[in-house]
Write a protein that holds these residues in place. Structure first.
Motif, PDB file in Angstrom:
ATOM      1  N   GLN A  85      10.263  95.829 -84.815  1.00 33.73           N
ATOM      2  CA  GLN A  85      10.371  96.938 -83.870  1.00 33.73           C
ATOM      3  C   GLN A  85       9.204  97.917 -84.047  1.00 33.73           C
ATOM      4  O   GLN A  85       8.703  98.488 -83.067  1.00 33.73           O
ATOM      5  CB  GLN A  85      11.712  97.657 -84.032  1.00 33.73           C
ATOM      6  CG  GLN A  85      12.918  96.808 -83.658  1.00 33.73           C
ATOM      7  CD  GLN A  85      12.894  96.337 -82.217  1.00 33.73           C
ATOM      8  OE1 GLN A  85      12.458  97.056 -81.322  1.00 33.73           O
ATOM      9  NE2 GLN A  85      13.362  95.117 -81.972  1.00 33.73           N
ATOM     10  N   PHE A  88       6.361  96.440 -82.140  1.00 30.06           N
ATOM     11  CA  PHE A  88       6.494  96.706 -80.708  1.00 30.06           C
ATOM     12  C   PHE A  88       6.077  98.144 -80.388  1.00 30.06           C
ATOM     13  O   PHE A  88       5.405  98.413 -79.381  1.00 30.06           O
ATOM     14  CB  PHE A  88       7.931  96.473 -80.237  1.00 30.06           C
ATOM     15  CG  PHE A  88       8.398  95.048 -80.319  1.00 30.06           C
ATOM     16  CD1 PHE A  88       7.510  93.997 -80.126  1.00 30.06           C
ATOM     17  CD2 PHE A  88       9.730  94.741 -80.574  1.00 30.06           C
ATOM     18  CE1 PHE A  88       7.940  92.672 -80.187  1.00 30.06           C
ATOM     19  CE2 PHE A  88      10.169  93.435 -80.645  1.00 30.06           C
ATOM     20  CZ  PHE A  88       9.282  92.393 -80.449  1.00 30.06           C
ATOM     21  N   CYS A  89       6.502  99.064 -81.230  1.00 27.88           N
ATOM     22  CA  CYS A  89       6.152 100.472 -81.053  1.00 27.88           C
ATOM     23  C   CYS A  89       4.638 100.657 -81.129  1.00 27.88           C
ATOM     24  O   CYS A  89       4.035 101.310 -80.265  1.00 27.88           O
ATOM     25  CB  CYS A  89       6.862 101.303 -82.124  1.00 27.88           C
ATOM     26  SG  CYS A  89       6.594 103.075 -82.029  1.00 27.88           S
ATOM     27  N   GLN A 136       7.381  95.715 -70.613  1.00 30.69           N
ATOM     28  CA  GLN A 136       7.835  95.989 -71.979  1.00 30.69           C
ATOM     29  C   GLN A 136       9.149  96.755 -71.968  1.00 30.69           C
ATOM     30  O   GLN A 136      10.057  96.474 -72.758  1.00 30.69           O
ATOM     31  CB  GLN A 136       6.776  96.791 -72.744  1.00 30.69           C
ATOM     32  CG  GLN A 136       5.480  96.046 -73.018  1.00 30.69           C
ATOM     33  CD  GLN A 136       5.702  94.803 -73.857  1.00 30.69           C
ATOM     34  OE1 GLN A 136       5.670  93.674 -73.351  1.00 30.69           O
ATOM     35  NE2 GLN A 136       5.947  94.992 -75.129  1.00 30.69           N
ATOM     36  N   ALA A 139      11.855  94.358 -71.036  1.00 29.05           N
ATOM     37  CA  ALA A 139      12.074  93.371 -72.088  1.00 29.05           C
ATOM     38  C   ALA A 139      12.855  93.942 -73.266  1.00 29.05           C
ATOM     39  O   ALA A 139      13.495  93.199 -74.017  1.00 29.05           O
ATOM     40  CB  ALA A 139      10.735  92.816 -72.576  1.00 29.05           C
ATOM     41  N   HIS A 140      12.799  95.261 -73.429  1.00 29.33           N
ATOM     42  CA  HIS A 140      13.477  95.891 -74.559  1.00 29.33           C
ATOM     43  C   HIS A 140      14.729  96.650 -74.139  1.00 29.33           C
ATOM     44  O   HIS A 140      15.173  97.566 -74.830  1.00 29.33           O
ATOM     45  CB  HIS A 140      12.499  96.806 -75.313  1.00 29.33           C
ATOM     46  CG  HIS A 140      11.426  96.044 -76.014  1.00 29.33           C
ATOM     47  ND1 HIS A 140      10.191  95.800 -75.444  1.00 29.33           N
ATOM     48  CD2 HIS A 140      11.399  95.417 -77.219  1.00 29.33           C
ATOM     49  CE1 HIS A 140       9.454  95.087 -76.276  1.00 29.33           C
ATOM     50  NE2 HIS A 140      10.159  94.832 -77.347  1.00 29.33           N
ATOM     51  N   GLY A 141      15.286  96.259 -72.998  1.00 25.33           N
ATOM     52  CA  GLY A 141      16.577  96.792 -72.616  1.00 25.33           C
ATOM     53  C   GLY A 141      16.567  97.754 -71.449  1.00 25.33           C
ATOM     54  O   GLY A 141      17.625  98.137 -70.948  1.00 25.33           O
ATOM     55  N   LEU A 145      11.290 101.797 -75.205  1.00 21.16           N
ATOM     56  CA  LEU A 145      10.229 100.797 -75.356  1.00 21.16           C
ATOM     57  C   LEU A 145      10.282 100.025 -76.670  1.00 21.16           C
ATOM     58  O   LEU A 145       9.613  99.008 -76.809  1.00 21.16           O
ATOM     59  CB  LEU A 145       8.872 101.470 -75.188  1.00 21.16           C
ATOM     60  CG  LEU A 145       8.550 101.798 -73.722  1.00 21.16           C
ATOM     61  CD1 LEU A 145       7.576 102.955 -73.618  1.00 21.16           C
ATOM     62  CD2 LEU A 145       8.001 100.571 -73.015  1.00 21.16           C
ATOM     63  N   ALA A 146      11.065 100.497 -77.616  1.00 21.31           N
ATOM     64  CA  ALA A 146      11.203  99.794 -78.900  1.00 21.31           C
ATOM     65  C   ALA A 146      12.443 100.298 -79.610  1.00 21.31           C
ATOM     66  O   ALA A 146      12.862 101.449 -79.414  1.00 21.31           O
ATOM     67  CB  ALA A 146       9.971 100.021 -79.783  1.00 21.31           C
ATOM     68  N   ASP A 147      13.033  99.435 -80.420  1.00 24.86           N
ATOM     69  CA  ASP A 147      14.114  99.816 -81.341  1.00 24.86           C
ATOM     70  C   ASP A 147      15.389 100.270 -80.639  1.00 24.86           C
ATOM     71  O   ASP A 147      16.288 100.799 -81.290  1.00 24.86           O
ATOM     72  CB  ASP A 147      13.629 100.910 -82.296  1.00 24.86           C
ATOM     73  CG  ASP A 147      14.220 100.778 -83.692  1.00 24.86           C
ATOM     74  OD1 ASP A 147      14.603  99.652 -84.064  1.00 24.86           O
ATOM     75  OD2 ASP A 147      14.300 101.793 -84.408  1.00 24.86           O
ATOM     76  N   HIS A 148      15.476 100.102 -79.318  1.00 26.45           N
ATOM     77  CA  HIS A 148      16.678 100.467 -78.549  1.00 26.45           C
ATOM     78  C   HIS A 148      17.076 101.925 -78.742  1.00 26.45           C
ATOM     79  O   HIS A 148      18.267 102.267 -78.689  1.00 26.45           O
ATOM     80  CB  HIS A 148      17.844  99.538 -78.925  1.00 26.45           C
ATOM     81  CG  HIS A 148      17.514  98.090 -78.791  1.00 26.45           C
ATOM     82  ND1 HIS A 148      17.303  97.469 -77.577  1.00 26.45           N
ATOM     83  CD2 HIS A 148      17.307  97.131 -79.742  1.00 26.45           C
ATOM     84  CE1 HIS A 148      17.012  96.195 -77.774  1.00 26.45           C
ATOM     85  NE2 HIS A 148      16.991  95.969 -79.071  1.00 26.45           N
TER      86      HIS A 148
END
Length: 207
Positions: A85, A88-89, A136, A139-141, A145-148
Motif C-alpha cells: 500500500q 501504491f501511495c 487508480q 482500482a483501489h475501491g 487512492l491507497a490503503d482504503h
C-alpha cells in the motif's frame, strides 16, 4: 516532541500544502512559515538547494517536498504501514510530481509560447495523467487512492486537482478534470468535505 517549522510561499496550494494538511489533520504542532514571492530571493539563500519547501526538525533543515510530505504523513498516521500500500501511495505521489514539474516548466513563458505549451498539456499530457489517476482510484475501491483510507496520496491529489480547476492557470481549462476524469472531480469535492480539511480552509479564509 520535535519542533517543526515548514517554510513555503504564502499561497493556498503548492508543494508544501499536502504536508500542511497532513500536519493539521494529525494535530501535529508546527510553525507554518509563509513568505511573499518577493522575498524568495532572500529565503532561498537559507535553503540547501535554493528551493522550497523546507522543513526544520529542531535544528536540522530538510528539503524535497515529497520527503517532507511523507514524513508529515507518518507523523499524522496518513501513510500506509503495509509495504504494498505504501508503494501504491508513492506511485501516485511520483505521478503527481510529474504533473507539477510539467506545469512549472511553463512558468516564465508568455504569449504564444505559453499558449502553445499549455494547450499541449491540456490536450494530451494532463488527460493521460488524469485518466491514470482515475483508474487508480477505481482500482483501489473508488474512495481513496491507497490503503482504503485517507493518505498523503489523496492529499497531494486533492491539492493538485484543486489547482488545475482553479482557473488560475492560463490556457488550462478550469473544467479539465471534470471533463476528462469526472470521478476525480467528485473525489476533490469529497476530500474537501472531510471535516478537518474543511476546517483548515475555513481558518485560511476559504482559500
Amino acid at each position: 516532541m520535535d519542533k517543526l517549522k515548514l517554510t513555503y510561499f504564502d499561497v493556498s496550494g503548492g508543494r508544501a500544502e499536502p504536508a500542511r494538511l497532513a500536519l493539521h489533520i494529525g494535530g501535529i504542532p508546527f510553525e507554518d512559515k509563509r513568505f511573499a514571492f518577493g522575498d524568495f530571493a532572500e529565503v532561498r539563500k537559507t535553503t540547501p538547494l535554493d528551493q522550497v519547501p523546507t522543513l526544520h526538525v529542531n535544528d536540522v533543515q530538510v528539503t524535497q517536498s515529497d520527503a517532507i510530505t511523507r514524513y508529515a504523513g507518518k507523523l499524522a498516521g496518513l501513510y500506509p504501514e503495509d509495504d504494498l500500500q505504501a508503494l501504491f501511495c508513492d506511485e501516485v505521489m511520483g505521478a503527481l510530481e510529474d504533473i507539477n514539474t510539467k506545469i512549472v516548466a511553463t512558468f516564465g513563458m508568455t504569449g504564444d509560447a505559453l499558449k502553445h505549451a499549455r494547450d499541449a498539456l491540456a490536450a494530451e499530457v494532463l488527460p493521460r495523467y488524469l485518466r491514470w489517476l482515475q483508474n487508480q482510484l477505481e482500482a483501489h475501491g473508488g474512495e481513496f487512492l491507497a490503503d482504503h483510507r485517507l493518505t498523503i496520496a489523496d492529499l497531494k491529489t486533492f491539492v493538485i486537482l484543486r489547482w488545475l480547476g482553479s482557473g488560475k492557470l492560463d490556457h488550462i481549462p478550469a473544467d479539465l478534470v471534470e471533463t476528462v476524469a469526472p470521478k476525480l472531480a467528485a473525489f476533490v469535492d469529497r476530500i474537501a468535505g472531510i471535516p478537518a480539511i474543511a476546517e483548515y480552509y475555513k481558518l485560511r479564509g476559504g482559500s
